[in-house]
Write a protein that holds these residues in place. Structure first.
Motif, PDB file in Angstrom:
ATOM      1  N   UNK A  55       0.884  -1.312   0.011  1.00 19.41           N
ATOM      2  CA  UNK A  55       0.003   0.053  -0.053  1.00 19.41           C
ATOM      3  C   UNK A  55       0.940   1.216  -0.064  1.00 19.41           C
ATOM      4  N   UNK A  56       2.067   1.135   0.414  1.00 18.20           N
ATOM      5  CA  UNK A  56       2.738   2.389   0.871  1.00 18.20           C
ATOM      6  C   UNK A  56       4.074   2.520  -0.033  1.00 18.20           C
ATOM      7  N   UNK A  57       4.636   3.597   0.147  1.00 14.42           N
ATOM      8  CA  UNK A  57       5.918   3.779  -0.841  1.00 14.42           C
ATOM      9  C   UNK A  57       7.173   3.243  -0.055  1.00 14.42           C
ATOM     10  N   UNK A  58       6.960   2.596   0.755  1.00 18.79           N
ATOM     11  CA  UNK A  58       8.343   1.938   1.396  1.00 18.79           C
ATOM     12  C   UNK A  58       8.321   0.378   1.312  1.00 18.79           C
ATOM     13  N   UNK A 106      11.692   2.924  10.268  1.00 18.62           N
ATOM     14  CA  UNK A 106      11.701   3.466   9.064  1.00 18.62           C
ATOM     15  C   UNK A 106      10.385   4.538   8.837  1.00 18.62           C
ATOM     16  N   UNK A 107       9.978   4.649   7.593  1.00 17.73           N
ATOM     17  CA  UNK A 107       8.740   5.587   7.767  1.00 17.73           C
ATOM     18  C   UNK A 107       8.106   5.520   6.087  1.00 17.73           C
ATOM     19  N   UNK A 108       7.001   5.644   6.157  1.00 21.14           N
ATOM     20  CA  UNK A 108       6.179   5.231   4.826  1.00 21.14           C
ATOM     21  C   UNK A 108       5.361   6.470   4.597  1.00 21.14           C
ATOM     22  N   UNK A 116       2.314   2.295  13.887  1.00 19.39           N
ATOM     23  CA  UNK A 116       2.499   3.371  13.184  1.00 19.39           C
ATOM     24  C   UNK A 116       2.301   4.699  13.798  1.00 19.39           C
ATOM     25  N   UNK A 117       2.997   5.618  13.838  1.00 20.62           N
ATOM     26  CA  UNK A 117       2.926   7.035  14.583  1.00 20.62           C
ATOM     27  C   UNK A 117       2.645   7.964  13.770  1.00 20.62           C
ATOM     28  N   UNK A 118       1.739   8.627  13.673  1.00 22.43           N
ATOM     29  CA  UNK A 118       1.012   9.670  12.837  1.00 22.43           C
ATOM     30  C   UNK A 118       0.561  10.715  13.472  1.00 22.43           C
ATOM     31  N   UNK A 119       0.692  11.700  12.550  1.00 20.45           N
ATOM     32  CA  UNK A 119       0.402  13.311  13.037  1.00 20.45           C
ATOM     33  C   UNK A 119      -1.242  12.998  13.592  1.00 20.45           C
ATOM     34  N   UNK A 120      -1.502  13.507  14.590  1.00 19.28           N
ATOM     35  CA  UNK A 120      -3.003  13.154  15.288  1.00 19.28           C
ATOM     36  C   UNK A 120      -4.099  13.816  14.482  1.00 19.28           C
ATOM     37  N   UNK A 121      -3.650  14.934  13.553  1.00 17.90           N
ATOM     38  CA  UNK A 121      -4.826  15.244  12.753  1.00 17.90           C
ATOM     39  C   UNK A 121      -5.209  14.407  11.598  1.00 17.90           C
ATOM     40  N   UNK A 122      -4.347  13.751  11.236  1.00 14.32           N
ATOM     41  CA  UNK A 122      -4.381  12.904  10.038  1.00 14.32           C
ATOM     42  C   UNK A 122      -4.650  11.362  10.406  1.00 14.32           C
ATOM     43  N   UNK A 123      -4.510  10.941  11.633  1.00  6.44           N
ATOM     44  CA  UNK A 123      -4.690   9.567  11.990  1.00  6.44           C
ATOM     45  C   UNK A 123      -5.906   8.684  11.965  1.00  6.44           C
ATOM     46  N   UNK A 153      14.324  10.676   0.785  1.00  6.40           N
ATOM     47  CA  UNK A 153      15.413  10.033   1.650  1.00  6.40           C
ATOM     48  C   UNK A 153      15.020   8.947   2.149  1.00  6.40           C
ATOM     49  N   UNK A 154      13.879   9.064   3.103  1.00  4.33           N
ATOM     50  CA  UNK A 154      13.721   8.108   4.161  1.00  4.33           C
ATOM     51  C   UNK A 154      12.270   7.606   4.125  1.00  4.33           C
ATOM     52  N   UNK A 155      11.510   7.934   3.109  1.00  3.72           N
ATOM     53  CA  UNK A 155      10.274   7.392   3.162  1.00  3.72           C
ATOM     54  C   UNK A 155       9.676   6.822   1.698  1.00  3.72           C
ATOM     55  N   UNK A 156      10.780   6.704   0.808  1.00  2.00           N
ATOM     56  CA  UNK A 156      10.120   6.026  -0.350  1.00  2.00           C
ATOM     57  C   UNK A 156      11.319   5.142  -0.925  1.00  2.00           C
ATOM     58  N   UNK A 157      11.226   3.987  -1.250  1.00  3.08           N
ATOM     59  CA  UNK A 157      12.235   2.976  -1.893  1.00  3.08           C
ATOM     60  C   UNK A 157      11.705   2.997  -3.471  1.00  3.08           C
ATOM     61  N   UNK A 158      12.789   3.580  -4.288  1.00  2.00           N
ATOM     62  CA  UNK A 158      12.541   3.544  -5.571  1.00  2.00           C
ATOM     63  C   UNK A 158      12.631   2.225  -6.296  1.00  2.00           C
ATOM     64  N   UNK A 159      12.789   1.374  -5.800  1.00  2.00           N
ATOM     65  CA  UNK A 159      13.100  -0.031  -6.671  1.00  2.00           C
ATOM     66  C   UNK A 159      12.205  -0.876  -6.003  1.00  2.00           C
TER      67      UNK A 159
END
Length: 362
Positions: A61-64, A75-77, A101-108, A240-246
């Motif tokens: 589902x995610x970029x990671x 890590x982060x996604x 998963x730790x998310x911003x409260x406004x978006x959780x 840098x930290x949230x996307x795996x390009x491969x």
């Protein structure tokens, strides 16, 4: 709203009972950075994902790339929309049985709703864990000393370029390179213990304003500020930290690949040193101007204990690196010195020269 921190000396809380500061935000920043204080992060919410398929499911589902995430590894996604814009971001750590998963409260809440809809027949069970746990931030040493009962600890990987990632920031040293930041997932009762210890003078606490100021100084994006329906990960140096390009396919991957390999993002994140130490800070969303015309907008702003008034802002890619900028504030326009985070030629796997960073104010 009554919280354990209501009666802590100097505590200032927002309408949701979150600890903003204790009367001395600058001192709190320094204490956080030096590891002599911890910050209860009421602006963060924890989602828990149980089930045998949890890592491969989140991977899809995610970029990671998460399928091989080892217990305790941080890590982060990002969750992207079909056009590659950032809908959600989450810090990720797995304990071998549960992915936290730790998310911003406004978006959780909206993140949980979306995850729940995407379960299909897989063995996964996402839930809101905010009635079980809370989040406390600080240096790794401070977290280990003050909250040894933590169920899991997420160590912020920023700004180290992870496997499959890519960094656009061309400044050396990177201002986030010396930042030591971890977020501990603790039992809810820990907040009562921390409040009692703070009232007794046994520990020092800091508020969310101090934690956010350190984040801004490190050029670290977060979903509630730099995310949104217009934001591509490239624009905030989030590859840098949230996307795996491969990694394998996920929603928004085509845009991520096209912009990185063939194009350029329309906006770029910059750091701003704001003039006027006594002036009112601009609000998030304030207009950044070049020659009086709108050129971008503020996303995050703080008064840093060393650098003074600072901000992060998205500006148009066409804005020159040496452009004279101003920012709208309640007191009128203030001058803003630009530091390049994402270069104008980011994308197309551009090779950009490394630049020395502007010296800090003292």
């Amino acid at each position: 709203m009554a919280t354990p921190f209501t009666t802590v000396p100097g505590a200032v809380l927002d309408d949701d009972g979150r600890l903003l500061h204790l009367g001395t935000p600058a001192i709190e920043q320094r204490s956080l950075a030096q590891g002599t204080a911890v910050a209860p992060l009421g602006d963060r919410t924890v989602l828990a994902v149980a089930g045998e398929d949890r890592l491969s499911w989140l991977d899809s589902l995610s970029s990671q790339a998460l399928t091989a995430l080892a217990p305790g590894e941080s890590t982060e996604l990002l969750i992207l929309d079909p056009k590659g814009h950032v809908e959600h971001a989450a810090s990720v750590v797995d304990d071998g049985e549960t992915t936290w998963l730790i998310a911003d409260a406004a978006n959780a809440e909206s993140l949980l709703t979306w995850l729940t809809r995407m379960r299909f027949r897989l063995r996964v069970a996402p839930r809101d864990a905010s009635d079980e746990v809370a989040v406390v931030g600080g240096t790794a040493a401070a977290i280990a000393r003050v909250v040894p009962e933590a169920l899991a600890v997420w160590a912020d990987p920023w700004p180290v370029i992870g496997a499959g990632g890519w960094g656009y920031a061309a400044t050396e040293p990177h201002p986030g390179g010396e930042r030591d930041w971890s977020e501990a997932i603790v039992p809810l009762a820990t907040l009562d213990r921390l409040a009692d210890a703070a009232r007794a003078g046994d520990i020092a606490l800091a508020g969310t304003l101090a934690a956010d100021a350190l984040r801004i100084a490190a050029w670290r994006p977060r979903a509630a500020a730099e995310g949104g329906e217009r934001t591509l990960p490239h624009e905030a140096d989030w590859l840098r930290t949230a996307v795996h390009l491969n990694k394998g396919c996920y929603r928004g991957q085509e845009t991520v690949a096209k912009v990185h390999n063939l194009g350029h993002p329309p906006r770029r994140l910059v750091a701003l040193q704001l003039d006027g130490s006594d002036a009112m800070l601009p609000d998030p969303g304030a207009i950044v101007r070049r020659d009086g015309d709108p050129a971008g907008e503020i996303t995050s702003v703080a008064r840093h204990y060393e650098e003074g008034p600072i901000a992060l802002a998205f500006v148009k890619r066409s804005v020159p690196l040496d452009a004279a900028l101003t920012v709208d504030t309640p007191d009128g326009e203030v001058a803003a010195a630009q530091e390049m985070i994402v270069p104008p030629d980011a994308g197309a796997t551009a090779s950009v020269p490394r630049l020395p960073r502007l010296s800090r104010r003292r």
